[in-house]
Design an enzyme around this catalytic site. Structure first.
Site, PDB file in Angstrom:
ATOM      1  N   LYS A 118      30.670 -13.500 -74.414  1.00  0.00           N
ATOM      2  CA  LYS A 118      31.965 -13.196 -73.790  1.00  0.00           C
ATOM      3  C   LYS A 118      32.740 -14.436 -73.391  1.00  0.00           C
ATOM      4  O   LYS A 118      33.972 -14.438 -73.420  1.00  0.00           O
ATOM      5  CB  LYS A 118      31.745 -12.255 -72.608  1.00  0.00           C
ATOM      6  CG  LYS A 118      31.319 -10.905 -73.172  1.00  0.00           C
ATOM      7  CD  LYS A 118      30.664  -9.944 -72.260  1.00  0.00           C
ATOM      8  CE  LYS A 118      29.780  -8.966 -72.988  1.00  0.00           C
ATOM      9  NZ  LYS A 118      30.399  -8.124 -73.984  1.00  0.00           N
ATOM     10  N   LYS A 203      39.086 -15.851 -62.264  1.00  0.00           N
ATOM     11  CA  LYS A 203      39.778 -15.523 -61.022  1.00  0.00           C
ATOM     12  C   LYS A 203      39.588 -14.023 -60.791  1.00  0.00           C
ATOM     13  O   LYS A 203      39.696 -13.230 -61.731  1.00  0.00           O
ATOM     14  CB  LYS A 203      41.263 -15.858 -61.183  1.00  0.00           C
ATOM     15  CG  LYS A 203      42.133 -15.438 -60.030  1.00  0.00           C
ATOM     16  CD  LYS A 203      42.345 -16.571 -59.062  1.00  0.00           C
ATOM     17  CE  LYS A 203      43.114 -16.094 -57.838  1.00  0.00           C
ATOM     18  NZ  LYS A 203      42.676 -16.781 -56.623  1.00  0.00           N
ATOM     19  N   TYR A 204      39.269 -13.627 -59.557  1.00  0.00           N
ATOM     20  CA  TYR A 204      39.102 -12.203 -59.262  1.00  0.00           C
ATOM     21  C   TYR A 204      40.460 -11.520 -59.171  1.00  0.00           C
ATOM     22  O   TYR A 204      41.336 -11.950 -58.415  1.00  0.00           O
ATOM     23  CB  TYR A 204      38.323 -12.016 -57.954  1.00  0.00           C
ATOM     24  CG  TYR A 204      38.107 -10.558 -57.626  1.00  0.00           C
ATOM     25  CD1 TYR A 204      37.142  -9.819 -58.303  1.00  0.00           C
ATOM     26  CD2 TYR A 204      38.886  -9.912 -56.675  1.00  0.00           C
ATOM     27  CE1 TYR A 204      36.952  -8.479 -58.039  1.00  0.00           C
ATOM     28  CE2 TYR A 204      38.702  -8.565 -56.394  1.00  0.00           C
ATOM     29  CZ  TYR A 204      37.741  -7.854 -57.084  1.00  0.00           C
ATOM     30  OH  TYR A 204      37.552  -6.519 -56.820  1.00  0.00           O
ATOM     31  N   HIS A 210      41.481  -1.090 -66.156  1.00  0.00           N
ATOM     32  CA  HIS A 210      40.825  -1.399 -67.431  1.00  0.00           C
ATOM     33  C   HIS A 210      41.559  -0.604 -68.515  1.00  0.00           C
ATOM     34  O   HIS A 210      41.493   0.619 -68.537  1.00  0.00           O
ATOM     35  CB  HIS A 210      39.347  -0.993 -67.340  1.00  0.00           C
ATOM     36  CG  HIS A 210      38.586  -1.090 -68.628  1.00  0.00           C
ATOM     37  ND1 HIS A 210      37.315  -1.625 -68.692  1.00  0.00           N
ATOM     38  CD2 HIS A 210      38.891  -0.739 -69.894  1.00  0.00           C
ATOM     39  CE1 HIS A 210      36.892  -1.585 -69.946  1.00  0.00           C
ATOM     40  NE2 HIS A 210      37.824  -1.045 -70.691  1.00  0.00           N
ATOM     41  N   LYS A 239      31.736   4.030 -67.309  1.00  0.00           N
ATOM     42  CA  LYS A 239      32.959   4.824 -67.354  1.00  0.00           C
ATOM     43  C   LYS A 239      32.601   6.296 -67.188  1.00  0.00           C
ATOM     44  O   LYS A 239      31.589   6.758 -67.727  1.00  0.00           O
ATOM     45  CB  LYS A 239      33.657   4.628 -68.710  1.00  0.00           C
ATOM     46  CG  LYS A 239      34.174   3.206 -68.908  1.00  0.00           C
ATOM     47  CD  LYS A 239      34.638   2.989 -70.343  1.00  0.00           C
ATOM     48  CE  LYS A 239      34.977   1.516 -70.564  1.00  0.00           C
ATOM     49  NZ  LYS A 239      34.989   1.171 -71.998  1.00  0.00           N
ATOM     50  N   GLU A 277      39.440  -4.998 -75.042  1.00  0.00           N
ATOM     51  CA  GLU A 277      39.561  -4.605 -73.630  1.00  0.00           C
ATOM     52  C   GLU A 277      40.456  -5.582 -72.887  1.00  0.00           C
ATOM     53  O   GLU A 277      40.319  -6.790 -73.046  1.00  0.00           O
ATOM     54  CB  GLU A 277      38.184  -4.581 -72.964  1.00  0.00           C
ATOM     55  CG  GLU A 277      37.252  -3.534 -73.529  1.00  0.00           C
ATOM     56  CD  GLU A 277      35.963  -3.413 -72.722  1.00  0.00           C
ATOM     57  OE1 GLU A 277      35.316  -2.359 -72.843  1.00  0.00           O
ATOM     58  OE2 GLU A 277      35.600  -4.355 -71.992  1.00  0.00           O
ATOM     59  N   ARG A 294      31.831  -1.869 -81.553  1.00  0.00           N
ATOM     60  CA  ARG A 294      31.152  -0.620 -81.930  1.00  0.00           C
ATOM     61  C   ARG A 294      32.132   0.536 -81.785  1.00  0.00           C
ATOM     62  O   ARG A 294      33.214   0.373 -81.219  1.00  0.00           O
ATOM     63  CB  ARG A 294      29.981  -0.372 -80.969  1.00  0.00           C
ATOM     64  CG  ARG A 294      30.469  -0.217 -79.539  1.00  0.00           C
ATOM     65  CD  ARG A 294      29.412   0.232 -78.567  1.00  0.00           C
ATOM     66  NE  ARG A 294      29.984   0.495 -77.257  1.00  0.00           N
ATOM     67  CZ  ARG A 294      30.249  -0.405 -76.333  1.00  0.00           C
ATOM     68  NH1 ARG A 294      29.987  -1.682 -76.575  1.00  0.00           N
ATOM     69  NH2 ARG A 294      30.777  -0.068 -75.183  1.00  0.00           N
ATOM     70  N   VAL A 297      32.028   5.528 -76.799  1.00  0.00           N
ATOM     71  CA  VAL A 297      31.846   6.899 -76.306  1.00  0.00           C
ATOM     72  C   VAL A 297      33.204   7.604 -76.210  1.00  0.00           C
ATOM     73  O   VAL A 297      33.336   8.774 -76.561  1.00  0.00           O
ATOM     74  CB  VAL A 297      31.159   6.877 -74.918  1.00  0.00           C
ATOM     75  CG1 VAL A 297      31.051   8.290 -74.341  1.00  0.00           C
ATOM     76  CG2 VAL A 297      29.786   6.219 -74.990  1.00  0.00           C
TER      77      VAL A 297
HETATM   78  C1  MV4 Z   1      36.885  -8.126 -63.130  1.00  0.00           C
HETATM   79  C2  MV4 Z   1      37.281  -7.729 -61.826  1.00  0.00           C
HETATM   80  C3  MV4 Z   1      38.186  -8.518 -61.163  1.00  0.00           C
HETATM   81  N1  MV4 Z   1      38.664  -9.640 -61.734  1.00  0.00           N
HETATM   82  N2  MV4 Z   1      37.387  -9.250 -63.655  1.00  0.00           N
HETATM   83  C4  MV4 Z   1      34.427  -6.028 -65.523  1.00  0.00           C
HETATM   84  C5  MV4 Z   1      33.581  -5.002 -66.136  1.00  0.00           C
HETATM   85  C6  MV4 Z   1      33.877  -3.798 -65.353  1.00  0.00           C
HETATM   86  N3  MV4 Z   1      32.797  -2.863 -65.424  1.00  0.00           N
HETATM   87  C7  MV4 Z   1      34.109  -4.324 -63.969  1.00  0.00           C
HETATM   88  N4  MV4 Z   1      34.668  -5.576 -64.164  1.00  0.00           N
HETATM   89  C8  MV4 Z   1      35.472  -6.256 -63.327  1.00  0.00           C
HETATM   90  N5  MV4 Z   1      36.019  -7.399 -63.837  1.00  0.00           N
HETATM   91  C9  MV4 Z   1      38.248  -9.983 -62.955  1.00  0.00           C
HETATM   92  N6  MV4 Z   1      38.727 -11.139 -63.481  1.00  0.00           N
HETATM   93  C10 MV4 Z   1      36.710  -6.573 -61.281  1.00  0.00           C
HETATM   94  C11 MV4 Z   1      35.780  -5.848 -61.999  1.00  0.00           C
HETATM   95  C12 MV4 Z   1      35.161  -4.739 -61.284  1.00  0.00           C
HETATM   96  C13 MV4 Z   1      33.979  -4.904 -60.535  1.00  0.00           C
HETATM   97  C14 MV4 Z   1      33.285  -6.114 -60.484  1.00  0.00           C
HETATM   98  C15 MV4 Z   1      32.137  -6.259 -59.728  1.00  0.00           C
HETATM   99  C16 MV4 Z   1      31.638  -5.175 -59.011  1.00  0.00           C
HETATM  100  C17 MV4 Z   1      32.282  -3.953 -59.037  1.00  0.00           C
HETATM  101  C18 MV4 Z   1      33.451  -3.808 -59.798  1.00  0.00           C
HETATM  102  C19 MV4 Z   1      34.095  -2.579 -59.836  1.00  0.00           C
HETATM  103  C20 MV4 Z   1      35.234  -2.443 -60.586  1.00  0.00           C
HETATM  104  C21 MV4 Z   1      35.763  -3.528 -61.292  1.00  0.00           C
END
Ligand code: MV4
Length: 453
Positions: A118, A203-204, A210, A239, A277, A294, A297
């Protein structure tokens, strides 16, 4: 143009049945592999031939590459469809197929390698000028490196595993004080899950959505998109509900995200069906997140609004056919929603395998149920807990929600616990009805209970 005479399906459950149905309509014979516990399943009954490949644990059956290649050779199958999960994203499996002169119905081994790395996928996108979230250009190699990158982009940041998936090795880091501890636990977790502890940093993005785009690509490099899906309703990185199109997408948004997805797919020299994505932030900015190599679902919601059978397209593309549609031939109509009904406690989401004593799936106008379940079937504890996907189509989102509520009301699953009651609550939630959702939606609505796994 020539198609395959026979396809081997290296999967089980609803996706195996989905592939058998597509093959039957294409006039292709089917062979399926199964493990000991899957002997009396619908997929085995529906395929033209079936071969037992071992005991229930996936490592000894659905993940056993030599057994599956042998099954293809014994049944004289020209191609293998891997479905999702199991060997679908294993580049060694693609190479084993190629070495045995069997077509793999999916992308190239190289596509899968890049998709599985990734951090590298991010780097390739960045080089091509496709927006990615600010972060590290490579995996960070030390705590010090992680601190430097985080200071540069500013807290909060999120650590992600380069080999990642399913949220393993993912950590949100609010500030410098907790960085060291988070770095080491995320690294350990990623190593335990993937045999690779590499982490990269982004960065968060608070309250992200999504959004993903379905792609189809032929072997000549022609690529089209089938529009976007909104997949923000997730819990613990699984999901639970997906929809197409995205509620707030206008023509301009679809064109923009579709073109980004095609540019991304071209940068990867992508082949067959795949998904790009994206993160959509609160200000409407789109960032590439990762590529899924792939069939997914949630592919049916795209089928419902485009009228395109994505599995049939995958098979034709793998046989070397050129794309049968141009971008302008892809027409979008109405709204589709999918609920993943799992054999789980609807409040705590703990698996609830066991015997299904009564199973009456919903039907009627605009309702599609993709399932391998039937009355008397036992949900094995060895695999994922998906029991059925209920997919509805309506003229708009409001009609789709009403129709889903109607479908779930008539859905009878007895003997096991299912997540049907969870979706009934969700479909009545005012924020959900307004489309006011993001990936943190469920964490806020249903705070994790003690002992919820
Ligand atoms: C993030 C994010 C915030 N900032 N990326 C990626 C996979 C998906 N299942 C969740 N992901 C996230 N990616 C950036 N740059 C927030 C999430 C995220 C999340 C991350 C950690 C723990 C719980 C989460 C719940 C929803 C979204």
């Amino acid at each position: 143009m020539k198609l395959f005479k026979k396809i081997l399906i290296a999967n089980r459950g609803e996706i195996a049945i989905r592939i058998i149905r597509a093959c039957q309509e294409l006039g292709i014979e089917t062979a399926i592999v199964y493990s000991d516990v899957d002997r009396s399943t619908l997929a085995v009954r529906m395929a033209d031939e079936a071969i037992c490949i071992g005991p229930a644990p996936a490592a000894q059956s659905y993940l056993n590459i030599p057994s599956i290649i042998s099954a293809a050779e014994i049944t004289d199958a020209e191609a293998i469809h891997p479905g999702y999960g199991f060997l679908a994203e294993n580049p060694h499996f693609v190479e084993a197929c190629t070495a045995s002169n069997i077509s793999f119905i999916g992308p190239s081994a190289e596509n899968i390698r890049v998709g599985g790395d990734k951090s590298r996928a991010r780097q390739i996108m960045k080089k091509k000028g496709i927006p990615v979230v600010p972060g590290s250009d490579k995996p960070v190699m030390s705590e010090e490196d992680a601190l430097n990158v985080s200071r540069k982009i500013g807290f909060p940041v999120i650590f992600k595993a380069s080999a990642g998936g399913g949220g393993k090795g993912m950590r949100i880091v609010d500030g410098e004080l907790e960085l060291g501890k988070m770095y080491h636990t995320a690294q350990k977790e990623a190593f335990a899950a993937f045999g690779n502890g590499d982490l990269y940093i982004e960065k968060y993005i608070p309250d992200m959505r999504h959004i993903e785009v379905q792609i189809l690509a032929d072997n000549k490099g022609n690529i089209i998109h089938l529009g976007e899906r909104e997949c923000s309703i997730q819990r613990r990185h699984q999901k639970l509900l997906e929809e197409a199109p995205f509620t707030f997408a206008d023509k301009g948004f679809r064109k923009k995200i579709g073109e980004l997805a095609i540019r991304a797919a071209k940068a990867f020299k992508y082949r067959n069906a795949g998904t790009m994505e994206f993160i959509l932030d609160r200000d409407g900015q789109l960032y590439f997140m990762e590529i899924n190599t792939r069939i997914q679902v949630e592919h049916p919601v795209t089928e419902m609004i485009t009228g395109i059978d994505i599995i049939k397209e995958q098979v034709k593309l793998a046989a070397g056919h050129p794309l049968s549609l141009r971008q302008q031939d892809v027409k979008f109509s109405g709204h589709s929603i999918e609920c993943r009904i799992n054999a789980e406690d609807p409040e705590r989401f703990i698996p609830s395998p066991g015997k299904v004593t009564l199973f009456i799936p919903p039907g009627g106008y605009g309702v599609r149920t993709d399932t391998a379940a039937f009355t008397g079937w036992t949900v094995p504890a060895h695999y994922d807990s998906l029991v059925a996907k209920v997919i509805v189509h309506g003229k708009d989102r409001s009609e789709a929600i009403t129709r889903m509520k109607r479908a779930l009301r008539e859905f009878v699953v007895e003997g096991i616990k299912s997540t049907i009651p969870f979706f009934q609550k969700l479909l009545d939630d005012q924020d959900f009805i307004r489309g006011n959702i993001n990936t943190c939606f469920l964490e806020k609505k249903i705070p994790a209970k003690k002992g919820s796994g």
